[in-house]
Scaffold this motif. Structure first.
Motif, PDB file in Angstrom:
ATOM      1  N   ILE A   1     -32.582 -39.785  15.975  1.00  0.00           N
ATOM      2  CA  ILE A   1     -32.055 -39.399  14.660  1.00  0.00           C
ATOM      3  C   ILE A   1     -32.798 -38.183  14.121  1.00  0.00           C
ATOM      4  CG2 ILE A   1     -31.855 -40.140  12.255  1.00  0.00           C
ATOM      5  CD1 ILE A   1     -31.358 -42.990  13.383  1.00  0.00           C
ATOM      6  N   ALA A   2     -34.126 -38.187  14.262  1.00  0.00           N
ATOM      7  CA  ALA A   2     -34.926 -37.059  13.779  1.00  0.00           C
ATOM      8  C   ALA A   2     -34.577 -35.771  14.528  1.00  0.00           C
ATOM      9  CB  ALA A   2     -36.414 -37.368  13.928  1.00  0.00           C
ATOM     10  N   ALA A   3     -34.422 -35.862  15.842  1.00  0.00           N
ATOM     11  CA  ALA A   3     -34.086 -34.679  16.643  1.00  0.00           C
ATOM     12  C   ALA A   3     -32.711 -34.138  16.259  1.00  0.00           C
ATOM     13  CB  ALA A   3     -34.126 -35.021  18.128  1.00  0.00           C
ATOM     14  N   ARG A   4     -31.742 -35.036  16.080  1.00  0.00           N
ATOM     15  CA  ARG A   4     -30.395 -34.606  15.697  1.00  0.00           C
ATOM     16  C   ARG A   4     -30.405 -33.941  14.322  1.00  0.00           C
ATOM     17  NH1 ARG A   4     -27.245 -39.374  16.012  1.00  0.00           N
ATOM     18  NH2 ARG A   4     -27.776 -39.738  13.845  1.00  0.00           N
ATOM     19  N   THR A   5     -31.176 -34.484  13.404  1.00  0.00           N
ATOM     20  CA  THR A   5     -31.276 -33.916  12.055  1.00  0.00           C
ATOM     21  C   THR A   5     -31.875 -32.516  12.098  1.00  0.00           C
ATOM     22  OG1 THR A   5     -31.548 -36.127  11.145  1.00  0.00           O
ATOM     23  CG2 THR A   5     -32.233 -34.296   9.758  1.00  0.00           C
ATOM     24  N   ILE A   6     -32.915 -32.351  12.880  1.00  0.00           N
ATOM     25  CA  ILE A   6     -33.550 -31.037  12.995  1.00  0.00           C
ATOM     26  C   ILE A   6     -32.607 -30.043  13.648  1.00  0.00           C
ATOM     27  CG2 ILE A   6     -35.401 -29.763  14.160  1.00  0.00           C
ATOM     28  CD1 ILE A   6     -37.163 -32.249  13.617  1.00  0.00           C
ATOM     29  N   ARG A   7     -31.912 -30.454  14.718  1.00  0.00           N
ATOM     30  CA  ARG A   7     -30.964 -29.549  15.385  1.00  0.00           C
ATOM     31  C   ARG A   7     -29.867 -29.095  14.429  1.00  0.00           C
ATOM     32  NH1 ARG A   7     -30.294 -33.543  19.328  1.00  0.00           N
ATOM     33  NH2 ARG A   7     -32.104 -33.521  20.656  1.00  0.00           N
ATOM     34  N   ARG A   8     -29.377 -30.013  13.604  1.00  0.00           N
ATOM     35  CA  ARG A   8     -28.302 -29.665  12.671  1.00  0.00           C
ATOM     36  C   ARG A   8     -28.771 -28.752  11.546  1.00  0.00           C
ATOM     37  NH1 ARG A   8     -25.029 -35.379  12.008  1.00  0.00           N
ATOM     38  NH2 ARG A   8     -24.101 -35.354  14.085  1.00  0.00           N
ATOM     39  N   SER A   9     -30.061 -28.716  11.275  1.00  0.00           N
ATOM     40  CA  SER A   9     -30.568 -27.883  10.189  1.00  0.00           C
ATOM     41  C   SER A   9     -30.832 -26.436  10.626  1.00  0.00           C
ATOM     42  CB  SER A   9     -31.853 -28.484   9.618  1.00  0.00           C
ATOM     43  OG  SER A   9     -32.909 -28.372  10.559  1.00  0.00           O
ATOM     44  N   LEU A  10     -30.755 -26.162  11.924  1.00  0.00           N
ATOM     45  CA  LEU A  10     -31.023 -24.816  12.425  1.00  0.00           C
ATOM     46  C   LEU A  10     -29.848 -23.885  12.158  1.00  0.00           C
ATOM     47  CD1 LEU A  10     -32.542 -25.773  15.882  1.00  0.00           C
ATOM     48  CD2 LEU A  10     -33.797 -24.987  13.878  1.00  0.00           C
ATOM     49  N   LYS A  11     -30.143 -22.586  12.197  1.00  0.00           N
ATOM     50  CA  LYS A  11     -29.069 -21.591  12.085  1.00  0.00           C
ATOM     51  C   LYS A  11     -28.187 -21.691  13.325  1.00  0.00           C
ATOM     52  CE  LYS A  11     -31.500 -18.373   9.166  1.00  0.00           C
ATOM     53  NZ  LYS A  11     -32.002 -17.016   9.015  1.00  0.00           N
TER      54      LYS A  11
ATOM     55  N   ALA B   1     -30.297 -25.415  20.953  1.00  0.00           N
ATOM     56  CA  ALA B   1     -31.017 -26.686  20.826  1.00  0.00           C
ATOM     57  C   ALA B   1     -30.117 -27.868  21.165  1.00  0.00           C
ATOM     58  CB  ALA B   1     -31.573 -26.831  19.417  1.00  0.00           C
ATOM     59  N   GLU B   2     -28.844 -27.818  20.786  1.00  0.00           N
ATOM     60  CA  GLU B   2     -27.929 -28.924  21.095  1.00  0.00           C
ATOM     61  C   GLU B   2     -27.698 -29.046  22.589  1.00  0.00           C
ATOM     62  OE1 GLU B   2     -24.429 -28.342  18.745  1.00  0.00           O
ATOM     63  OE2 GLU B   2     -25.325 -29.298  16.991  1.00  0.00           O
ATOM     64  N   ARG B   3     -27.668 -27.926  23.295  1.00  0.00           N
ATOM     65  CA  ARG B   3     -27.501 -27.976  24.748  1.00  0.00           C
ATOM     66  C   ARG B   3     -28.700 -28.659  25.402  1.00  0.00           C
ATOM     67  NH1 ARG B   3     -25.650 -21.992  25.291  1.00  0.00           N
ATOM     68  NH2 ARG B   3     -23.544 -22.188  24.521  1.00  0.00           N
ATOM     69  N   ARG B   4     -29.894 -28.407  24.871  1.00  0.00           N
ATOM     70  CA  ARG B   4     -31.086 -29.056  25.407  1.00  0.00           C
ATOM     71  C   ARG B   4     -31.053 -30.560  25.159  1.00  0.00           C
ATOM     72  NH1 ARG B   4     -34.419 -24.763  23.227  1.00  0.00           N
ATOM     73  NH2 ARG B   4     -34.680 -26.115  21.441  1.00  0.00           N
ATOM     74  N   GLY B   5     -30.396 -30.973  24.087  1.00  0.00           N
ATOM     75  CA  GLY B   5     -30.339 -32.382  23.732  1.00  0.00           C
ATOM     76  C   GLY B   5     -29.329 -33.179  24.529  1.00  0.00           C
ATOM     77  N   GLU B   6     -28.449 -32.515  25.256  1.00  0.00           N
ATOM     78  CA  GLU B   6     -27.440 -33.213  26.045  1.00  0.00           C
ATOM     79  C   GLU B   6     -28.063 -33.736  27.334  1.00  0.00           C
ATOM     80  OE1 GLU B   6     -24.224 -30.559  26.758  1.00  0.00           O
ATOM     81  OE2 GLU B   6     -23.737 -30.377  24.634  1.00  0.00           O
ATOM     82  N   THR B   7     -27.649 -34.911  27.714  1.00  0.00           N
ATOM     83  CA  THR B   7     -28.114 -35.474  28.976  1.00  0.00           C
ATOM     84  C   THR B   7     -26.907 -35.937  29.775  1.00  0.00           C
ATOM     85  OG1 THR B   7     -28.333 -37.663  27.993  1.00  0.00           O
ATOM     86  CG2 THR B   7     -30.302 -36.293  28.038  1.00  0.00           C
TER      87      THR B   7
END
Length: 72
Positions: free
Chosen positions: A18-28, A35-41
């Motif tokens: 949840i924290a990682a998703r929140t931070i990714r969504r707050s980026l420009k 960052a979202e591509r790095r989060g995909e597995t």
């Protein structure tokens, strides 16, 4: 004193997700996409029967198929 995530009934892994998703969504926009591509597995699994593995399957695809089968 317990941690806030534990008091909320979350596991530590769920809290981190949840924290990682929140931070990714707050980026420009440009940084967010990277960052979202790095989060995909991509998780794959294979069922074993009689000592032999079946063809590896994508977990998301198999889960969606199982949910659709269960709904019908």
């Amino acid at each position: 004193m317990t941690a806030a995530w534990k008091a909320a009934g979350l596991t530590y892994n769920r809290y981190l997700a949840i924290a990682a998703r929140t931070i990714r969504r707050s980026l420009k926009e440009d940084k967010r996409i990277i960052a979202e591509r790095r989060g995909e597995t991509e998780l794959r699994f294979a069922k074993w029967e009689n000592g032999k593995a079946s063809d590896p399957q994508n977990l998301n695809t198999a889960n969606a198929a199982a949910m659709a089968e269960q709904a019908s």
